[in-house]
Design an enzyme around this catalytic site. Structure first.
Site, PDB file in Angstrom:
ATOM      1  N   ASN A  10      21.896 -57.962 -49.745  1.00 19.26           N
ATOM      2  CA  ASN A  10      22.276 -56.553 -49.631  1.00 19.26           C
ATOM      3  C   ASN A  10      21.639 -55.831 -50.817  1.00 19.26           C
ATOM      4  OD1 ASN A  10      23.489 -54.070 -49.515  1.00 19.26           O
ATOM      5  ND2 ASN A  10      25.579 -54.808 -49.930  1.00 19.26           N
ATOM      6  N   LYS A  12      21.444 -52.756 -51.410  1.00 18.67           N
ATOM      7  CA  LYS A  12      22.136 -51.496 -51.761  1.00 18.67           C
ATOM      8  C   LYS A  12      21.109 -50.379 -51.969  1.00 18.67           C
ATOM      9  CE  LYS A  12      25.974 -54.218 -53.428  1.00 18.67           C
ATOM     10  NZ  LYS A  12      27.165 -54.328 -54.268  1.00 18.67           N
ATOM     11  N   HIS A  96      31.234 -52.261 -45.599  1.00 15.75           N
ATOM     12  CA  HIS A  96      31.161 -52.715 -46.987  1.00 15.75           C
ATOM     13  C   HIS A  96      32.172 -51.929 -47.822  1.00 15.75           C
ATOM     14  CE1 HIS A  96      29.676 -53.424 -51.035  1.00 15.75           C
ATOM     15  NE2 HIS A  96      29.075 -54.501 -50.551  1.00 15.75           N
ATOM     16  N   GLU A  98      31.989 -50.581 -50.582  1.00 20.17           N
ATOM     17  CA  GLU A  98      31.448 -49.342 -51.167  1.00 20.17           C
ATOM     18  C   GLU A  98      31.455 -48.214 -50.138  1.00 20.17           C
ATOM     19  OE1 GLU A  98      27.843 -51.090 -52.715  1.00 20.17           O
ATOM     20  OE2 GLU A  98      29.059 -52.224 -54.151  1.00 20.17           O
ATOM     21  N   GLU A 168      34.571 -60.326 -49.140  1.00 24.12           N
ATOM     22  CA  GLU A 168      34.127 -59.866 -50.453  1.00 24.12           C
ATOM     23  C   GLU A 168      35.304 -59.292 -51.236  1.00 24.12           C
ATOM     24  OE1 GLU A 168      29.610 -58.977 -50.310  1.00 24.12           O
ATOM     25  OE2 GLU A 168      30.668 -57.143 -49.805  1.00 24.12           O
ATOM     26  N   GLY A 174      29.712 -57.150 -58.112  1.00 21.09           N
ATOM     27  CA  GLY A 174      28.941 -56.537 -59.187  1.00 21.09           C
ATOM     28  C   GLY A 174      29.602 -56.632 -60.554  1.00 21.09           C
ATOM     29  N   SER A 214      29.351 -61.392 -56.731  1.00 24.91           N
ATOM     30  CA  SER A 214      28.784 -62.095 -57.888  1.00 24.91           C
ATOM     31  C   SER A 214      28.362 -63.534 -57.577  1.00 24.91           C
ATOM     32  CB  SER A 214      29.748 -62.061 -59.075  1.00 24.91           C
ATOM     33  OG  SER A 214      29.985 -60.718 -59.475  1.00 24.91           O
TER      34      SER A 214
HETATM   35  P1  PGA Z   1      27.076 -58.643 -55.850  1.00 21.84           P
HETATM   36  O1  PGA Z   1      27.297 -57.738 -54.517  1.00 21.84           O
HETATM   37  O2  PGA Z   1      26.443 -59.922 -55.406  1.00 21.84           O
HETATM   38  O3  PGA Z   1      26.172 -57.803 -56.722  1.00 21.84           O
HETATM   39  O4  PGA Z   1      28.435 -58.842 -56.445  1.00 21.84           O
HETATM   40  C1  PGA Z   1      27.711 -58.294 -53.306  1.00 21.84           C
HETATM   41  C2  PGA Z   1      27.896 -57.212 -52.276  1.00 21.84           C
HETATM   42  O5  PGA Z   1      28.388 -56.123 -52.625  1.00 21.84           O
HETATM   43  O6  PGA Z   1      27.574 -57.387 -51.075  1.00 21.84           O
END
Ligand code: PGA
Length: 255
Positions: A10, A12, A96, A98, A168, A174, A214
């Site tokens: 992803n 982003k 997601h 976000e 998640e 993140g 992460s």
């Molecule tokens: P990350 O993001 O690996 O940077 O924690 C995962 C995601 O949001 O899909």
């Protein structure tokens, strides 16, 4: 039943069209014909076309990070499933955290998108997960259950077999704070059980449940060795070829 593992990147809101194509070309060189794990990359809309060209002829598949549920119309700034299909996308990340937290997406909206994705032969990567406050309050499983029940309303058993779920935990995205393998497996097993109730045993055994938050080469092997963890949805570590390739190989079990 053994499910082939899947690593999805992803990206982003990162990478221009040219930068995305460059990263995709690196991935093709390293794992373009790697068949021990499935690979999907999800660049921003503006890089879909250049990345599609770069991965053409390889085993790497293309996904988008969001879409509107209508096929076309007066929806300024939105992109539809048929538009994604026309750029050779096969997958789409939906719901997601976000999108839910920063852009107000509700389960009702995510449900419409899931149904539209299936209708257009796109495989949804449906994201669910709890906040830190919800985990601390002991309501992780309740949250995930309510998201899945609402987001999958009206999905048929045939469609469900093509679903991909990403668990998640929001507090792990993140942040560098990864869920322990036991914490993740507990939720993944719960999700598989719930999917069995909602969609039947056959579909639930086929659905891949990815862990996201992460995930990095250093912690991937332990997470991926859990019975119900079928791969990863990778943010930060997907932006660089080296770490993403290491994750793909950890998932495939063969260097
Ligand atoms: P990350 O993001 O690996 O940077 O924690 C995962 C995601 O949001 O899909």
């Amino acid at each position: 039943m053994s499910r082939k593992k899947l690593i999805a990147g992803n990206w982003k809101m990162n990478k221009t069209s040219a930068d995305g194509a460059a990263l995709a070309r690196e991935l093709v060189l390293a794992v373009g014909s790697y068949s021990d794990a499935d690979i999907v990359v999800c660049p921003p809309f503006t890089a879909l076309e250049s990345v599609a060209t770069a991965i053409d002829g390889s085993l790497i598949k293309l996904g988008a990070q969001n879409m509107h549920f209508e096929p076309s119309g007066a929806f300024t700034g939105e992109v539809s499933a048929p538009m994604l299909r026309a750029l050779f996308a096969t997958h789409v990340i939906l719901g997601h955290s976000e999108r839910r937290d920063l852009f107000g997406e509700t389960d009702e909206l995510v449900n419409k998108k899931v149904l539209a994705a299936f209708k257009n032969q796109l495989r949804p990567i449906l994201c669910v997960g709890e906040s830190l406050a919800e985990r601390e309050a002991g309501s992780t499983l309740k949250k995930v259950q309510s998201q899945l029940e609402r987001d999958l309303e009206g999905v048929s058993r045939d469609q469900a077999a093509g679903l991909i779920v990403a668990y998640e935990p929001i507090w792990a995205i993140g942040t560098g704070k990864v869920a322990t393998a036991e914490q993740a497996q507990e939720v993944h097993a719960f999700i598989r059980g719930l999917l069995t109730k909602l969609q039947g045993e056959a579909a639930a055994q086929r659905i891949r449940i990815l862990y996201g938050g992460s995930m990095k080469p250093a912690n991937a092997a332990e997470l991926l060795s859990q019975k119900d963890i079928d791969g990863g949805l990778i943010g930060g570590a997907a932006l660089e070829a080296r770490s993403f390739v290491e994750l793909v190989k950890a998932a495939g079990g063969k260097p």
